[in-house]
Design a protein around this motif. Structure first.
Motif, PDB file in Angstrom:
ATOM      1  N   THR A   4      81.231 128.855  70.296  1.00 22.16           N
ATOM      2  CA  THR A   4      81.150 128.514  68.930  1.00 22.16           C
ATOM      3  C   THR A   4      82.421 129.197  68.079  1.00 22.16           C
ATOM      4  O   THR A   4      82.818 130.392  68.748  1.00 22.16           O
ATOM      5  N   VAL A  18      89.507 126.039  62.964  1.00 29.59           N
ATOM      6  CA  VAL A  18      88.444 125.928  61.891  1.00 29.59           C
ATOM      7  C   VAL A  18      88.825 124.535  60.793  1.00 29.59           C
ATOM      8  O   VAL A  18      88.163 123.881  60.627  1.00 29.59           O
ATOM      9  N   ALA A  25      88.469 121.317  62.594  1.00 33.98           N
ATOM     10  CA  ALA A  25      86.893 120.999  62.646  1.00 33.98           C
ATOM     11  C   ALA A  25      86.528 120.505  61.308  1.00 33.98           C
ATOM     12  O   ALA A  25      85.468 119.580  61.155  1.00 33.98           O
ATOM     13  N   LYS A  26      86.858 121.039  60.091  1.00 36.45           N
ATOM     14  CA  LYS A  26      86.617 120.701  58.795  1.00 36.45           C
ATOM     15  C   LYS A  26      87.088 119.160  58.433  1.00 36.45           C
ATOM     16  O   LYS A  26      86.415 118.435  57.798  1.00 36.45           O
ATOM     17  N   ALA A  33      84.595 124.785  70.623  1.00 36.67           N
ATOM     18  CA  ALA A  33      83.916 124.995  69.090  1.00 36.67           C
ATOM     19  C   ALA A  33      84.161 123.897  68.490  1.00 36.67           C
ATOM     20  O   ALA A  33      83.453 123.562  67.652  1.00 36.67           O
ATOM     21  N   ASN A  35      82.076 121.196  69.493  1.00 33.07           N
ATOM     22  CA  ASN A  35      80.586 121.334  69.078  1.00 33.07           C
ATOM     23  C   ASN A  35      80.362 121.315  67.507  1.00 33.07           C
ATOM     24  O   ASN A  35      79.379 120.603  67.264  1.00 33.07           O
ATOM     25  N   GLU A  36      81.339 121.985  66.810  1.00 30.92           N
ATOM     26  CA  GLU A  36      81.113 121.467  65.443  1.00 30.92           C
ATOM     27  C   GLU A  36      81.209 120.136  64.965  1.00 30.92           C
ATOM     28  O   GLU A  36      80.498 119.562  64.131  1.00 30.92           O
ATOM     29  N   LYS A  81      78.249 118.016  65.502  1.00 30.63           N
ATOM     30  CA  LYS A  81      77.030 118.404  64.350  1.00 30.63           C
ATOM     31  C   LYS A  81      77.552 117.572  63.316  1.00 30.63           C
ATOM     32  O   LYS A  81      76.523 117.054  62.424  1.00 30.63           O
ATOM     33  N   GLN A  82      78.651 116.944  63.288  1.00 31.20           N
ATOM     34  CA  GLN A  82      78.968 115.903  62.117  1.00 31.20           C
ATOM     35  C   GLN A  82      78.955 114.419  62.627  1.00 31.20           C
ATOM     36  O   GLN A  82      79.431 113.797  61.722  1.00 31.20           O
TER      37      GLN A  82
END
Length: 212
Positions: free
Chosen positions: A33, A52, A55-56, A78, A81-82, A85-86
């Motif tokens: 992560t 990051v 992923a956003k 990571a 995985n992120e 979640k979305q």
């Protein structure tokens, strides 16, 4: 023309998500992560920041180059995985394993047709290809991989690619598409040290899991 009802469309979407999750085998990378990534390592800060950001807002292509052990797979996992979640439909695959998934459909015991699996791979909402360049370079493998990447290039579909090869060693047709700055702003070069060779005392300790 028959139009599937909403319940059938929802069921199809669930099956697709489950098939992608099964192929991804992300259970082996649950600990990978953003929180467990060691940003103190040399040469990784920009890669971490871009991961990051992706992923956003998964848009365009994100390409990491670097030697073994610098964190490419960790960041790719990571991201996967992120995004899971979305509720994104994500396929994370090591490239040689991905091609094995395709080859397996030709076996007599396969319950999945080749066309179904190929479409599942190339049309994933988010495709993350780990270790590009380590695959067996047979004509069949090169062509299938090119077809997948070219399809995503033409459709401007969000894609993450990692490789431990030098950029100029990538198959020219694939490299040409990766180099298009309209879809991939830059290559992220991770030139840090091999994290696996660090003594345990020098490694960042993973945070403890949160209690429910």
């Amino acid at each position: 023309m028959l139009v599937p009802c909403k319940c059938k469309l929802a069921d199809r979407a669930r099956r697709t998500a489950n098939d992608l999750l099964e192929m991804s085998n992300l259970s082996a990378f649950q600990d990978k992560t953003f929180e467990t990534f060691d940003t103190d390592m040399r040469g990784v800060k920009r890669a971490f920041m871009r991961a990051v950001e992706f992923a956003k807002k998964p848009d365009g292509w994100l390409v990491f180059f670097g030697n073994y052990g610098v964190g490419k797979t960790h960041l790719a996992s990571a991201i996967a995985n992120e995004l899971l979640k979305q509720n994104y439909r994500v396929l994370f695959a090591v490239v040689p394993d991905l091609l094995d998934h395709l080859r397996s459909t030709f076996g007599p015991s396969s319950e999945v047709q080749y066309d179904q699996r190929f479409e599942l791979i190339r049309d994933a909402a988010i495709l993350i290809l780990d270790d590009l360049g380590t695959e067996n370079t047979t004509p069949w493998a090169r062509e299938k991989l090119f077809q997948i990447i070219n399809h995503r290039y033409n459709g401007r579909m969000p894609t993450v690619i990692t490789s431990n090869r030098r950029p100029e060693e990538i198959e020219p047709r694939i490299f040409s598409r990766m180099s298009d700055r309209a879809i991939c702003e830059e290559f992220i070069i991770m030139d840090g040290d091999d994290y696996r060779r660090l003594p345990p005392a020098q490694r960042r300790k993973s945070p403890r899991p949160r209690r429910p």
